[in-house]
Design an enzyme around this catalytic site. Sequence first.
Site, PDB file in Angstrom:
ATOM      1  N   GLU A 426      23.827   0.022   2.574  1.00 25.01           N
ATOM      2  CA  GLU A 426      23.807   1.344   1.926  1.00 25.01           C
ATOM      3  C   GLU A 426      22.606   1.426   1.001  1.00 25.01           C
ATOM      4  OE1 GLU A 426      27.128   1.202  -0.578  1.00 25.01           O
ATOM      5  OE2 GLU A 426      26.788   3.111  -1.554  1.00 25.01           O
ATOM      6  N   ASP A 499      28.388  -1.278  -1.217  1.00 22.28           N
ATOM      7  CA  ASP A 499      28.724  -1.657  -2.592  1.00 22.28           C
ATOM      8  C   ASP A 499      30.224  -1.746  -2.768  1.00 22.28           C
ATOM      9  OD1 ASP A 499      25.961   0.209  -4.073  1.00 22.28           O
ATOM     10  OD2 ASP A 499      26.105  -1.750  -3.086  1.00 22.28           O
ATOM     11  N   ASP A 501      32.051  -0.391  -4.797  1.00 26.36           N
ATOM     12  CA  ASP A 501      32.645   0.704  -5.595  1.00 26.36           C
ATOM     13  C   ASP A 501      33.236   1.752  -4.643  1.00 26.36           C
ATOM     14  OD1 ASP A 501      29.331   2.134  -6.183  1.00 26.36           O
ATOM     15  OD2 ASP A 501      30.556   1.898  -4.384  1.00 26.36           O
ATOM     16  N   ASP A 503      32.230   4.723  -3.782  1.00 30.56           N
ATOM     17  CA  ASP A 503      31.258   5.274  -2.818  1.00 30.56           C
ATOM     18  C   ASP A 503      31.070   4.319  -1.656  1.00 30.56           C
ATOM     19  OD1 ASP A 503      28.695   7.304  -4.479  1.00 30.56           O
ATOM     20  OD2 ASP A 503      30.589   7.732  -3.439  1.00 30.56           O
TER      21      ASP A 503
END
Length: 635
Positions: A426, A499, A501, A503
């Site tokens: 990403e 990641d 997180d 997102d």
Amino acid sequence: MSEYSASNIQVLEGLEAVRKRPGMYIGSTGIRGLHHMVWEIVDNSIDEAMAGFANEVKITITIDGCVIVEDDGRGIPVSLHPKTGKSTVETVLTVLHAGGKFDSDSYKVSGGLHGVGASVVNALSDELEVWVSRDGELNYLKFNNGGIPNGKMEVIGPANNSGTKIKFHPDYSIMDKNEFDFNVIADRMRQTAYLNKGLKLIVEDQRINSKKEFNFEGGIVEYVAELNNGKNIIGDDIIYAEGKIPGDDGEIIVEVAMQYNDGYQSNVVSYVNNIATIEGGTHEQGFQDSLTRIFNNYAGENKMFKNEKEKLSRNDVQEGLTAIISIKHIDPIFEGQTKGKLGNKDTRMATNKVISEALERFLMENPIQAKNIVLKTLLAQRARFAAQTAREATRRKTVFDIGSLPGKLSDCSSKNAEDTEIYIVEGDSAGGSAKLGRDREIQAILPLRGKVINSEKARIDKVFANAEIGAMITAFGTGVGDDFNINKLRYHKIVIMTDADVDGSHIRTLLLTFFYRYLRPLVEYGFVYIAQPPLYKITNGKNSEYVYTEEEKNDYINSLEDDSKLQIQRYKGLGEMDPDQLWETTMNPEQRKMLQVHIDDLASADLTFSILMGDDVAPRREFINENAKYAEIDV
Ligand code: 28F
């Protein structure tokens, strides 16, 4: 130690074989294998229900990590078995495949190819107890250390009903130390309840004092309603078909429920004797034959074609279709890569006949719904033509024509697919670290800049026109849809590295949805992985440690005597890591941890993906945690 007769020794050798190579019998000693132990016992109760003798099955996870399964069937016969001079119960529980098909007129889940029998569970348990209520008596027998009976079966009291109850504790000297997962068991029992209307299934977890009950009088009609829950349906009714057709080995029972929604995905799931046939087979072919023929006839008779020559294809009539095909067959033949494909020739025509009759009647009796459904298939046909052109754009001219590879791909030098890996990363900063940190011989990096399109919602031509999707298809080399060819895959590991997180997990979900929808064999072959970057770097004085979960972090901190010089760095994004940290912690095959993505059951996977694609974040986060927890860890 009582005198061991020849048959005892043979029994012990059989169970010993299971203890030596458990993977051959239950797939793995990981958490999936642990749950297979539950399925093996439960399947025997389901057989008893399918034979019409049990109405309720209860599964309990106890505080001390045992599983109890009980049914109100006839109770396993306790009479001495003609062949071995032992009680049938002891035979079923100690002789491999003993519970299998005895009578050739029953539809069995267990005992067949898919069932290895309860004896395997006994072999892999350090304790197993069985209670049989039958003929007014309660019989009991206990086994220890992988199936060694503790004496003989004996009557321990009266019984005022009939049934079988088995309690087992896995032998963790063989099984990996995983805990039973209430959600996994509940999901499977929900599905089983849908497939056996009127059967009551109860799952209780005494560790968290939680209990769920499933009993669907509407059976697979209710299942389709659930799968379409939250989607805009076309027409009002769920089309239902059932029938018994004489087959080669006896009657074939066919049951189908189907309903269209305005989406673009088809979610047709098929079962044989309650076993999910994820690779399809003759029952699905018969179903598709029927739909294609009947909708083409309908569109022709009602002059709905623009151009008579362009007939509706199998895919056109399945766009937006949710359907459950459940057939019962006396002697199913399973084929395919994962034995998930039905091979019986007699079933194609049987399924075709049952559905054709019901579908023709439905279209006749519901002209408005008929028109809307067929209009939808015509729209799908038009999109197919549009997608054809879009797909041309993604098809690479030749494997060696590097020029046609997407610009942002940093390819690896090895061309041997078995050894190579492609990291879908990403953003550019993470892409940069990955490019610098990687092993250029075997690791390719494909950074995604834009948002990956939500392929659950978008129509096929939009999906292929999306730059990120096109780049992946081109890089993988397999082509897509009708062009898909697994043998052209350029990497045997496709690693999603996003990641840690929200997102990141959203992008991961979009990618998983895309793979599941359009590149499913990649998942079925086990080529798709999820990288596990560390969550924290903990430095205490001069030594530092990477930890991958909150739990690991707390354990590490608690293990320190002196935490005066403790520093904890939380990794939000992969870009925060410098290249060699990323290599050390996440990419180095020698020490990384990666989750291999499995499709255990398409229907619930499909339902899960629609949860994931829904707007409510809570179920999505729960799913990611759930999946991350029980997927097999590949070191
Ligand atoms: C908790 C797990 O295993 N339930 C079972 C039965 C009932 C019969 C049976 C099972 C036929 C001869 C092989 C009873 N009466 N629950 C269970 N319920 N097995 S397993 O028969 C065993 C087979 O040996 C049963 C008449 N026919 C069959």
